[in-house]
Design a protein around this motif. Structure first.
Motif, mmCIF file in Angstrom:
data_model
loop_
_atom_site.group_PDB
_atom_site.id
_atom_site.type_symbol
_atom_site.label_atom_id
_atom_site.label_comp_id
_atom_site.label_asym_id
_atom_site.label_seq_id
_atom_site.Cartn_x
_atom_site.Cartn_y
_atom_site.Cartn_z
ATOM 1 N N PHE A 301 -11.807 9.527 1.064
ATOM 2 C CA PHE A 301 -10.761 8.555 1.372
ATOM 3 C C PHE A 301 -10.956 7.316 0.517
ATOM 4 O O PHE A 301 -12.053 6.746 0.455
ATOM 5 N N THR A 302 -9.876 6.889 -0.144
ATOM 6 C CA THR A 302 -9.913 5.636 -0.887
ATOM 7 C C THR A 302 -8.486 5.132 -1.073
ATOM 8 O O THR A 302 -7.547 5.697 -0.521
ATOM 9 N N SER A 303 -8.327 4.056 -1.840
ATOM 10 C CA SER A 303 -7.012 3.482 -2.117
ATOM 11 C C SER A 303 -6.869 3.293 -3.619
ATOM 12 O O SER A 303 -7.862 3.288 -4.352
ATOM 13 N N ASP A 304 -5.615 3.151 -4.097
ATOM 14 C CA ASP A 304 -5.416 3.090 -5.539
ATOM 15 C C ASP A 304 -5.853 1.759 -6.161
ATOM 16 O O ASP A 304 -6.049 1.674 -7.369
ATOM 17 N N HIS A 305 -6.021 0.733 -5.369
ATOM 18 C CA HIS A 305 -6.551 -0.559 -5.824
ATOM 19 C C HIS A 305 -6.675 -1.453 -4.603
ATOM 20 O O HIS A 305 -6.356 -1.037 -3.477
ATOM 21 N N GLY A 306 -7.129 -2.677 -4.812
ATOM 22 C CA GLY A 306 -7.269 -3.600 -3.695
ATOM 23 C C GLY A 306 -5.975 -4.318 -3.369
ATOM 24 O O GLY A 306 -4.882 -3.913 -3.798
ATOM 25 N N TYR A 307 -6.096 -5.415 -2.616
ATOM 26 C CA TYR A 307 -4.909 -6.136 -2.163
ATOM 27 C C TYR A 307 -5.315 -7.510 -1.667
ATOM 28 O O TYR A 307 -6.442 -7.714 -1.213
ATOM 29 N N MET A 308 -4.361 -8.439 -1.779
ATOM 30 C CA MET A 308 -4.573 -9.791 -1.256
ATOM 31 C C MET A 308 -3.491 -10.117 -0.225
ATOM 32 O O MET A 308 -2.331 -9.727 -0.389
#
Length: 485
Positions: A301-308
């Motif tokens: 499990f992961t995500s395509d990039h971070g976020y603010m």
């Protein structure tokens, strides 16, 4: 007697030819593991409640981490979706894949077709493969998942666009699924595909790419949010209710000219969207249990990039947008947008569960990047890297298995448009090749939130560190023939 032995061998060979499947380099006493690679869209590392975020509620993901391994320092190779996704599937830097920014809906570009993806390698070695959900690496036929190693593809060539009543590309045509919530639709399709592959008694590799928690760019017919702004609505009550009456805790409530009410509203909706993924992951885990597939299925499990979401006064990712009252930089430097390579835009959640192989509750502090998934998956499945394939990352399976990590490279290089960053656990350099006045240098040990830019500091020790980071950055750029050179 001899003729009976010959007859027995002949029958054995014929039986294997008709019914046996060959899995290269696998233990013949053990079926190769299934792979379920779950990728969310726009989900930051700090969204997991296991990471002590006061706004988060992710019980299923927390459980997954407790049952397997949690990477505390996992990074994307770019700060927006398309280049990061291209790196993940090819094991190469964004500039090597022909994608340096997110691909607009009307664009004809796509990921370099000469690069061999890890789903292709798995498919060539006996795996049944499928991608369900968002692709975003080229919408023309030659770029679609069916041409890049996935036998089956149901989902979104570009983006999912909306959280309810999605339009899904399936068997070369669009199908509208009215009245259903997008995370539930993708989960239903995944469970159906798992059942199908299970009946064929072959190992499978399924990539489930959720649209959530990406903010909506479209809405279901007849629905409009109660305000003129980006929104994650509509959402299921069971995902939204937890936050309806909660006062969101902001990361930087005193940021100059911050639109506090807007940030709090967006924070609640964003976390509710994260929960829509979390809830559905619980459904998938239950399905694997019921089918008896839990022990031999690797969950990544992961995500395509971070976020603010209020960090640095911004929302979004590498193409950050201001959350100030006038939606502009209060310092007057960057205008309406803030291109960035902040850790908040690059750092992602990363969990791996592999029962009986990975010790439950494993915490991994070493740094990994998207480049490492390709060699790691090959190592997990016992498949050799094809001779014609170049990979930039490292096999992280020893980290997962708790083996010695001496010599592991904890430094990363990342690219986004004209931005380049070289990051060590202690320092981070960001070069903006389009503007000499916007370079950045941070001491992450003393300033983990990247607030104090030291690029103009004349201290001799800092300048020495800057020179060292510069040298390492340019070494990589030279090795991969970065176009900015």
């Amino acid at each position: 007697m001899k003729k009976y032995i010959i007859l027995y061998v002949f029958v054995l060979v014929m039986t294997c030819m008709m019914g046996c499947t060959y899995y290269p380099e696998s233990n013949h006493a053990e079926k190769p593991p299934n792979i379920l690679f779950i990728l969310t869209d726009d989900q930051a590392n700090w969204t997991l409640s296991i990471n002590d975020n006061p706004n988060s509620f992710t019980p299923e993901l927390d459980k997954l981490a407790e049952q397997g391994a949690l990477f505390e320092n996992a990074f994307a190779t770019s700060a927006v979706c398309s280049p990061a996704r291209a790196s993940l599937i090819t094991g190469r830097y964004p500039s090597e894949t022909n994608i340096m920014d997110y691909i607009p809906v009307d664009s004809e570009i796509g990921m370099d077709t000469t690069l061999v993806t890890w789903p292709e390698v798995l498919q060539q070695n006996g795996y049944q493969t499928a991608l369900i959900g968002k692709w975003h690496l080229g919408k023309n036929e030659k770029y679609l998942p069916n041409q890049r190693g996935y036998k089956f593809f149901v989902g979104f060539p570009v983006g999912g666009f909306k959280s309810k009543s999605p339009d899904v590309w399936s068997e070369s045509e669009w199908k509208s699924i009215d009245g259903e919530y997008t995370p539930d639709v993708l989960t239903d399709l995944t469970i159906k595909q798992i059942n199908s592959f299970h009946q064929q008694n072959k190992p499978f590799a399924i990539s489930l790419h959720y649209w959530a928690p990406h903010a909506n760019t479209q809405f279901p017919e007849g629905y409009q949010p109660p305000y003129d702004d980006r929104s994650w609505l509509p959402l299921k009550d069971e995902d939204l209710n937890y936050w309806l009456n909660r006062d969101a805790i902001l990361p930087e409530p005193n940021f100059p000219e911050l639109d506090v009410d807007r940030v709090k509203r967006m924070t609640r909706e964003y976390h509710a969207s994260v929960h829509s993924v979390d809830r559905n992951i619980g459904r998938i885990m239950n399905s694997l249990d019921q089918l008896g597939l839990t022990n031999n299925t690797i969950i990544i499990f992961t995500s395509d990039h971070g976020y603010m979401m209020g960090h640095h006064g911004l929302w979004h990712k590498g193409n950050g947008r201001w959350l100030t009252q006038n939606e502009k930089d209060p310092m007057g430097v960057y205008g309406s947008n803030r291109p960035n390579m902040y850790d908040y835009s690059l750092k992602v959640p990363a969990i791996v569960r592999w029962p009986d192989k990975i010790k439950p509750g494993t915490l991994i502090n070493e740094t990994i990047s998207f480049l490492d998934w390709y060699p790691t998956i090959l190592s997990m499945t016992g498949i050799k890297k094809p001779e014609n394939v170049t990979l930039r990352g490292n096999n992280a399976l020893p980290l997962l298995m708790g083996e010695t990590t001496e010599g592991w490279d904890n430094n990363i290089f990342a690219q986004y448009k004209t931005l380049r960053t070289y990051r060590t656990p202690e320092w981070k350099l960001v070069r903006d090749f389009s503007d000499d006045g916007k370079d950045e240098l941070y001491n992450l040990e003393r300033d983990p939130n990247e607030k104090i830019n030291l690029i103009q500091n004349t201290d001799e020790s800092i300048q020495k560190k800057l020179d060292n980071l510069d040298s390492k950055m340019f070494d990589i750029m030279d090795a991969i023939n970065d176009m900015l050179l």
